[in-house]
Design a protein around this motif. Structure first.
Motif, PDB file in Angstrom:
ATOM      1  N   ARG A   3     -88.098 -39.511  18.121  1.00  0.00           N
ATOM      2  CA  ARG A   3     -89.192 -38.696  17.593  1.00  0.00           C
ATOM      3  C   ARG A   3     -89.134 -38.628  16.078  1.00  0.00           C
ATOM      4  O   ARG A   3     -88.088 -38.409  15.479  1.00  0.00           O
ATOM      5  N   ALA A   4     -90.285 -38.830  15.467  1.00  0.00           N
ATOM      6  CA  ALA A   4     -90.355 -38.810  14.008  1.00  0.00           C
ATOM      7  C   ALA A   4     -90.265 -37.371  13.510  1.00  0.00           C
ATOM      8  O   ALA A   4     -90.735 -36.432  14.151  1.00  0.00           O
ATOM      9  N   ALA A   5     -89.606 -37.223  12.357  1.00  0.00           N
ATOM     10  CA  ALA A   5     -89.516 -35.898  11.750  1.00  0.00           C
ATOM     11  C   ALA A   5     -90.902 -35.469  11.268  1.00  0.00           C
ATOM     12  O   ALA A   5     -91.633 -36.245  10.665  1.00  0.00           O
ATOM     13  N   THR A   6     -91.268 -34.228  11.567  1.00  0.00           N
ATOM     14  CA  THR A   6     -92.567 -33.717  11.162  1.00  0.00           C
ATOM     15  C   THR A   6     -92.396 -32.664  10.077  1.00  0.00           C
ATOM     16  O   THR A   6     -91.421 -31.914  10.075  1.00  0.00           O
ATOM     17  N   ASN A   7     -93.334 -32.629   9.181  1.00  0.00           N
ATOM     18  CA  ASN A   7     -93.308 -31.665   8.081  1.00  0.00           C
ATOM     19  C   ASN A   7     -94.544 -30.777   8.202  1.00  0.00           C
ATOM     20  O   ASN A   7     -95.670 -31.233   8.037  1.00  0.00           O
ATOM     21  N   ASP A   8     -94.310 -29.484   8.509  1.00  0.00           N
ATOM     22  CA  ASP A   8     -95.409 -28.549   8.697  1.00  0.00           C
ATOM     23  C   ASP A   8     -95.805 -27.836   7.409  1.00  0.00           C
ATOM     24  O   ASP A   8     -96.645 -26.939   7.423  1.00  0.00           O
ATOM     25  N   ALA A   9     -95.177 -28.217   6.296  1.00  0.00           N
ATOM     26  CA  ALA A   9     -95.511 -27.559   5.035  1.00  0.00           C
ATOM     27  C   ALA A   9     -96.938 -27.906   4.619  1.00  0.00           C
ATOM     28  O   ALA A   9     -97.434 -29.003   4.872  1.00  0.00           O
ATOM     29  N   THR A  10     -97.590 -26.944   3.986  1.00  0.00           N
ATOM     30  CA  THR A  10     -98.957 -27.190   3.527  1.00  0.00           C
ATOM     31  C   THR A  10     -98.943 -28.139   2.335  1.00  0.00           C
ATOM     32  O   THR A  10     -97.998 -28.166   1.547  1.00  0.00           O
ATOM     33  N   ARG A  11    -100.002 -28.911   2.215  1.00  0.00           N
ATOM     34  CA  ARG A  11    -100.138 -29.850   1.105  1.00  0.00           C
ATOM     35  C   ARG A  11    -101.473 -29.613   0.418  1.00  0.00           C
ATOM     36  O   ARG A  11    -102.464 -29.245   1.075  1.00  0.00           O
ATOM     37  N   PRO A  12    -101.525 -29.796  -0.866  1.00  0.00           N
ATOM     38  CA  PRO A  12    -102.795 -29.562  -1.573  1.00  0.00           C
ATOM     39  C   PRO A  12    -103.853 -30.573  -1.152  1.00  0.00           C
ATOM     40  O   PRO A  12    -103.542 -31.697  -0.757  1.00  0.00           O
ATOM     41  N   LEU A  13    -105.110 -30.180  -1.229  1.00  0.00           N
ATOM     42  CA  LEU A  13    -106.195 -31.082  -0.916  1.00  0.00           C
ATOM     43  C   LEU A  13    -106.271 -32.192  -1.968  1.00  0.00           C
ATOM     44  O   LEU A  13    -105.942 -31.980  -3.135  1.00  0.00           O
ATOM     45  N   PRO A  14    -106.666 -33.385  -1.575  1.00  0.00           N
ATOM     46  CA  PRO A  14    -106.773 -34.469  -2.555  1.00  0.00           C
ATOM     47  C   PRO A  14    -107.842 -34.154  -3.595  1.00  0.00           C
ATOM     48  O   PRO A  14    -108.860 -33.527  -3.301  1.00  0.00           O
ATOM     49  N   ARG A  15    -107.616 -34.617  -4.809  1.00  0.00           N
ATOM     50  CA  ARG A  15    -108.542 -34.348  -5.907  1.00  0.00           C
ATOM     51  C   ARG A  15    -109.788 -35.221  -5.833  1.00  0.00           C
ATOM     52  O   ARG A  15    -110.834 -34.872  -6.368  1.00  0.00           O
ATOM     53  N   HIS A  16    -109.682 -36.377  -5.175  1.00  0.00           N
ATOM     54  CA  HIS A  16    -110.793 -37.313  -5.133  1.00  0.00           C
ATOM     55  C   HIS A  16    -111.246 -37.503  -3.682  1.00  0.00           C
ATOM     56  O   HIS A  16    -110.432 -37.486  -2.757  1.00  0.00           O
ATOM     57  N   PRO A  17    -112.522 -37.724  -3.463  1.00  0.00           N
ATOM     58  CA  PRO A  17    -113.017 -37.952  -2.090  1.00  0.00           C
ATOM     59  C   PRO A  17    -112.515 -39.288  -1.548  1.00  0.00           C
ATOM     60  O   PRO A  17    -112.248 -40.222  -2.311  1.00  0.00           O
ATOM     61  N   PHE A  18    -112.373 -39.343  -0.233  1.00  0.00           N
ATOM     62  CA  PHE A  18    -111.904 -40.575   0.390  1.00  0.00           C
ATOM     63  C   PHE A  18    -113.028 -41.603   0.444  1.00  0.00           C
ATOM     64  O   PHE A  18    -114.215 -41.273   0.340  1.00  0.00           O
ATOM     65  N   VAL A  19    -112.630 -42.853   0.595  1.00  0.00           N
ATOM     66  CA  VAL A  19    -113.578 -43.952   0.635  1.00  0.00           C
ATOM     67  C   VAL A  19    -113.342 -44.743   1.913  1.00  0.00           C
ATOM     68  O   VAL A  19    -112.198 -45.034   2.273  1.00  0.00           O
ATOM     69  N   ILE A  20    -114.411 -45.079   2.608  1.00  0.00           N
ATOM     70  CA  ILE A  20    -114.317 -45.896   3.819  1.00  0.00           C
ATOM     71  C   ILE A  20    -114.888 -47.278   3.524  1.00  0.00           C
ATOM     72  O   ILE A  20    -116.016 -47.394   3.010  1.00  0.00           O
ATOM     73  N   ARG A  21    -114.115 -48.294   3.834  1.00  0.00           N
ATOM     74  CA  ARG A  21    -114.581 -49.663   3.663  1.00  0.00           C
ATOM     75  C   ARG A  21    -114.427 -50.408   4.986  1.00  0.00           C
ATOM     76  O   ARG A  21    -113.399 -50.296   5.644  1.00  0.00           O
ATOM     77  N   TYR A  22    -115.440 -51.153   5.351  1.00  0.00           N
ATOM     78  CA  TYR A  22    -115.413 -51.938   6.567  1.00  0.00           C
ATOM     79  C   TYR A  22    -115.089 -53.391   6.215  1.00  0.00           C
ATOM     80  O   TYR A  22    -115.753 -53.991   5.364  1.00  0.00           O
ATOM     81  N   VAL A  23    -114.069 -53.915   6.872  1.00  0.00           N
ATOM     82  CA  VAL A  23    -113.623 -55.272   6.603  1.00  0.00           C
ATOM     83  C   VAL A  23    -113.627 -56.050   7.915  1.00  0.00           C
ATOM     84  O   VAL A  23    -113.120 -55.565   8.936  1.00  0.00           O
ATOM     85  N   SER A  24    -114.180 -57.224   7.910  1.00  0.00           N
ATOM     86  CA  SER A  24    -114.185 -58.097   9.086  1.00  0.00           C
ATOM     87  C   SER A  24    -113.290 -59.300   8.807  1.00  0.00           C
ATOM     88  O   SER A  24    -113.425 -59.947   7.763  1.00  0.00           O
ATOM     89  N   ILE A  25    -112.388 -59.574   9.715  1.00  0.00           N
ATOM     90  CA  ILE A  25    -111.501 -60.720   9.579  1.00  0.00           C
ATOM     91  C   ILE A  25    -111.461 -61.476  10.902  1.00  0.00           C
ATOM     92  O   ILE A  25    -111.685 -60.888  11.965  1.00  0.00           O
ATOM     93  N   VAL A  26    -111.187 -62.752  10.821  1.00  0.00           N
ATOM     94  CA  VAL A  26    -111.080 -63.587  12.006  1.00  0.00           C
ATOM     95  C   VAL A  26    -109.624 -63.990  12.181  1.00  0.00           C
ATOM     96  O   VAL A  26    -109.019 -64.561  11.266  1.00  0.00           O
TER      97      VAL A  26
END
Length: 244
Positions: A209-232
């Protein structure tokens, strides 16, 4: 002096979590005997790689061996349901396995019939390898254990429909795949019915089992970006290699 209550057993908490997760995934819990028939135990002995323990004074020939795997009883429960007209059967069991070296806890799944609930928007389909793989991944996510799947061979499973379940460090924690028609027929199941099973060693899962960290973390300063990539890529390339 009143002594404080002992902390809850971590294994009991884990088992309750698994019951909740697997029930939410649409499976029903089964409770089977710890005593099984030697012939049934031999067919699935490779699932754990442990030697079966014979009972010195069994009540009958049907209960002459301590189970080293949960799969014999679970597959027998599926066969019982099929004989009584139940086509779609999704079962799981959490229990103890026995060997000369000691006891271990395990969780097992057996699934036959429809791969999804019937719905007006589409026709039914048969359960396949990836349905059961998804259930194993749900268990890994619930227990915070990163898993990967490697092609494997087991005498009681269909070649090409069998995988070992290992942690990211390479530790073997389980096996999954389609029960071979010969084994299914011997257990009283129709040969044409695909039955998929999986079994995990919960003791090994706990150690991974992986160690889990329940401590709070600050929200990211920048919005996330979603990119769609197609590969063969070749269809035999494992997913984890693509994901990196």
């Amino acid at each position: 002096v009143t002594a404080p209550a002992p902390p809850p057993d971590a294994r009991a908490t884990r088992d309750r979590l698994l019951r909740r997760v697997l029930t939410a995934a649409g499976l029903s819990e089964a409770v089977t005997f710890g005593f099984i028939e030697a012939k049934a135990a031999e067919a699935f002995a490779a699932a754990t790689g442990r030697q079966d323990v014979a009972i010195a004074n069994p009540l009958s020939a049907k209960f002459d061996t301590l189970r080293s795997s949960l799969l014999p009883g679970l597959v027998a429960a599926v066969a019982h349901n099929r004989r009584h007209g139940r086509r779609d059967v999704r079962l799981f069991e959490i229990g103890t396995r026995f060997a000369a070296s000691g006891e271990t806890r395990g969780v097992a799944v057996a699934w036959t019939g429809s791969g999804a609930q019937e719905h007006w928007s589409g026709g039914a389909r048969e359960v396949d390898f990836f349905d059961v793989k998804g259930v194993v991944e749900i268990v890994g996510h619930a227990l915070v254990v990163p898993m990967r799947f490697e092609p494997a061979r087991q005498p009681f499973l269909v070649p090409g429909q069998t995988a070992s379940v290992v942690t990211w460090t390479g530790a073997l924690i389980g096996v999954m795949g389609q029960v071979s028609p010969a084994v299914a027929d011997a257990r009283g199941l129709p040969r044409q019915d695909p039955v998929f099973v999986a079994e995990l060693n919960l003791d090994r899962v706990d150690r991974a089992r992986a160690a889990t960290n329940d401590a709070t973390r600050p929200l990211p300063r920048h919005p996330f970006v979603i990119r769609y990539v197609s590969i063969v890529v070749p269809d035999i390339l494992p997913e984890e290699i693509i994901r990196g």
